[in-house]
Design an enzyme around this catalytic site. Sequence first.
Site, PDB file in Angstrom:
ATOM      1  N   LYS A 113     -25.587  36.770 -77.979  1.00  0.00           N
ATOM      2  CA  LYS A 113     -25.690  35.864 -76.836  1.00  0.00           C
ATOM      3  C   LYS A 113     -26.011  36.594 -75.533  1.00  0.00           C
ATOM      4  O   LYS A 113     -26.745  36.072 -74.695  1.00  0.00           O
ATOM      5  CB  LYS A 113     -24.433  35.017 -76.686  1.00  0.00           C
ATOM      6  CG  LYS A 113     -23.117  35.763 -76.628  1.00  0.00           C
ATOM      7  CD  LYS A 113     -21.949  34.788 -76.635  1.00  0.00           C
ATOM      8  CE  LYS A 113     -20.620  35.526 -76.742  1.00  0.00           C
ATOM      9  NZ  LYS A 113     -20.415  36.100 -78.093  1.00  0.00           N
ATOM     10  N   THR A 114     -25.497  37.807 -75.357  1.00  0.00           N
ATOM     11  CA  THR A 114     -25.822  38.554 -74.140  1.00  0.00           C
ATOM     12  C   THR A 114     -27.292  38.946 -74.119  1.00  0.00           C
ATOM     13  O   THR A 114     -27.980  38.773 -73.108  1.00  0.00           O
ATOM     14  CB  THR A 114     -24.943  39.806 -74.020  1.00  0.00           C
ATOM     15  OG1 THR A 114     -23.571  39.429 -73.972  1.00  0.00           O
ATOM     16  CG2 THR A 114     -25.285  40.592 -72.757  1.00  0.00           C
ATOM     17  N   GLU A 153     -24.456  32.721 -70.087  1.00  0.00           N
ATOM     18  CA  GLU A 153     -23.904  33.091 -71.383  1.00  0.00           C
ATOM     19  C   GLU A 153     -22.603  32.324 -71.568  1.00  0.00           C
ATOM     20  O   GLU A 153     -21.735  32.352 -70.685  1.00  0.00           O
ATOM     21  CB  GLU A 153     -23.664  34.593 -71.455  1.00  0.00           C
ATOM     22  CG  GLU A 153     -23.050  35.047 -72.761  1.00  0.00           C
ATOM     23  CD  GLU A 153     -22.836  36.547 -72.827  1.00  0.00           C
ATOM     24  OE1 GLU A 153     -22.003  36.984 -73.648  1.00  0.00           O
ATOM     25  OE2 GLU A 153     -23.503  37.290 -72.081  1.00  0.00           O
TER      26      GLU A 153
END
Length: 424
Positions: A113-114, A153
């Site tokens: 996700k980052t 995020e």
Amino acid sequence: MDQPWSGRRLHFVGIGGAGMSGLAVVAHALGASVTGSDRAAGSPYGGPLKAAGIEPTIGHDAANVPEGAEVVYSSAIPPTNAERRPPEMHRADLLGELTRLKPTIAISGTHGKTTTSSMVVHALEAKSYLVGGEVRSTGSNAGWGDDAWLIVEADESDRSLLKLSPTIAVVTNAELDHHTTYASQRDVDDTFAQFLAKATQRVVPENLTRLAEDPTTFAAEPTLSAAGSSFDFDGHVVTLQIPGAHNAANAAAALTAIKLAGGDVAAAAQNLASFEGAGRRFERLGTTPTGALVVDDYAHHPTEVRATIAAARTLQPRRVIACFQPHLFSRTQREATAFGRALARADLAVILDVYPARERAEDFPGVTGLLVAEATADAGNGKRVAWMRTHAAAETFLRNELCSGDVLLTMGAGDVDSIGRALI
């Protein structure tokens, strides 16, 4: 000129963290008066805070909280902290407020996700974003501007993603990772399904269509090489300089979200060619005096460790040496065998002791990094495994071991990156 949060006072407890520092920077940009404290100096996000004119106080004390300020805390800050007092809010509540100020692309998932969030920021040249790591091309983890979309995020570790109001929600993948939060894989799936249901448009990989009604799916079939990877997306050739099939999948997820947002997909695909990655995500730290390349990665789950080692193999090194620091006693206890199988894919594994983070060793008797080292040896079919209790011992061992052509991976969500930085 008045900003949306002009006149508001916010005090961030643990302001040096990846998520908290970004929120503080954006709150300041929106006109709030921002203060904060952290237990120690030296946060990697001190630069963006300083650029915003925010000087954290070192140490926690009730006197640090200005009169009339709202206290913002994260799940890492216990109720017993001296600065916790009403009025207060979890950082996810504040992030949720931001997602209601402008249309939002929110990106979650167990892994990636980052990086995926950073890819969207880079590809769109976005000014408004909050990411759980430094976006290398901007030098910051957060910003606020006059562009149409906010990119965030969304953290699933404590279910705080459910506080957000996304327009486009992305889930990169779904595995059981945070064992103190989730009871089962079904529990994980249900949480991601609730998150996706909050959005107008939903993006998932092809194997997770069960999580959402009428989702848009993504996939990538990359060609991998020492130079990176390439794949086709919607008739456009996407070239990445960061290696690994998992990063091609991340890029496909990012481009799918951009397409749904009405962005210029051709321009976004072209921009990704210069994407250097996010901080601590396959970050090339440099070369040792003996000629070994040192790469740092936040990998702290067996799937991430396996993907990072596979990505390192595409560089065609003499050897892949993995220096791994387990993160959390609970994760180590449950996943030691899986970590061993993943780490055995390296030519040599160096295992450190557990980084405790918010957990206490006395609550997990007998759980140390030795469990992972033994599991790695069991899975390694005779490969060498080094069990090093301290950073100093690991650094000495690696300094004598590394040769020209080796790739050293420092992996974990703790402070293992300090070993790699010392070696170069």
